[in-house]
Write an enzyme that holds these catalytic residues in place. Structure first.
Site, PDB file in Angstrom:
ATOM      1  N   HIS A  37       0.856  -1.189   0.000  1.00 11.77           N
ATOM      2  CA  HIS A  37       0.000   0.000   0.000  1.00 11.77           C
ATOM      3  C   HIS A  37       0.890   1.236   0.000  1.00 11.77           C
ATOM      4  O   HIS A  37       2.101   1.129   0.220  1.00 11.77           O
ATOM      5  CB  HIS A  37      -0.894   0.019   1.250  1.00 11.77           C
ATOM      6  CG  HIS A  37      -0.105   0.186   2.501  1.00 11.77           C
ATOM      7  ND1 HIS A  37       0.511  -0.871   3.142  1.00 11.77           N
ATOM      8  CD2 HIS A  37       0.216   1.302   3.212  1.00 11.77           C
ATOM      9  CE1 HIS A  37       1.166  -0.413   4.198  1.00 11.77           C
ATOM     10  NE2 HIS A  37       1.011   0.899   4.264  1.00 11.77           N
ATOM     11  N   HIS A 120       5.308   6.062  -1.145  1.00 14.05           N
ATOM     12  CA  HIS A 120       6.084   4.872  -1.497  1.00 14.05           C
ATOM     13  C   HIS A 120       5.341   3.608  -1.080  1.00 14.05           C
ATOM     14  O   HIS A 120       4.431   3.658  -0.251  1.00 14.05           O
ATOM     15  CB  HIS A 120       7.453   4.913  -0.812  1.00 14.05           C
ATOM     16  CG  HIS A 120       7.351   4.797   0.682  1.00 14.05           C
ATOM     17  ND1 HIS A 120       7.053   5.881   1.490  1.00 14.05           N
ATOM     18  CD2 HIS A 120       7.459   3.725   1.512  1.00 14.05           C
ATOM     19  CE1 HIS A 120       6.994   5.475   2.754  1.00 14.05           C
ATOM     20  NE2 HIS A 120       7.232   4.168   2.796  1.00 14.05           N
TER      21      HIS A 120
END
Length: 177
Positions: A37, A120
């Site tokens: 995620h 990220h």
């Protein structure tokens, strides 16, 4: 007391591409693919009443769907690397969604996020990996090319208290658009 954070889910096809980057570095604890995620805002351990208030506040967010571009593989930690990540381009819609969540949560009295937002996907957490080993790992995966996906919603995740990496549970989803 739930431990909560908001984020964007990674589509299965992109998650499988990122999973192909696994392996080849000593001291890496690879994140399970289903837990990939992009964290938007870590909220932390809060009581149930505050969790309900967070949910009600997040429901008020109105944003259009947007494209997220995963640009490159990288690491966090400099001389003492602590994570291998796939960095996302900090495009305006992504940054604005994160900033809006930050403002809403601060108004509720949740302490500000001390770290600068760097979108990220964490692929691995590192223990005792040398900076040279990480540099070698990244250089051998230079063939990684950018991937895009359409963010159609963001979610409220919960996790158990641990050193990170899941398992994560989606508590609520908030559509974009």
């Amino acid at each position: 007391m739930p431990r909560l954070f908001t984020g964007l889910e990674i589509p299965p096809d992109l998650a499988m591409d990122l999973a192909m980057m696994r392996g080849g570095i000593y001291g890496a604890r690879w994140i399970d693919v289903e837990n990939y995620h992009i964290t938007l805002r870590f909220i932390g351990d809060i009581d149930d009443a505050t969790a309900r208030d967070v949910h009600a506040s997040l429901e008020q967010i109105r944003r259009k769907p947007f494209t997220v571009e995963i640009e490159t593989l990288s690491s966090f930690g400099g001389d003492k690397p602590r994570a291998i990540v796939a960095k996302a381009k900090p495009a305006t819609p992504l940054v604005e969604l994160q900033a809006q969540q930050e403002r809403l949560l601060r108004r509720m009295g949740i302490p500000p996020e001390p770290r600068k937002f760097t979108p990220h996907v964490t692929l691995a957490r590192l223990r005792a990996a040398s900076s040279m080993a990480v540099a070698d790992y990244l250089s051998t995966r230079g063939f990684f090319f950018s991937r895009r996906f359409e963010a159609q919603r963001f979610v409220l995740f919960s996790s158990r208290a641990s050193t990170g990496g899941g398992p994560y549970v989606i508590e609520a989803a908030y559509p974009l658009g």
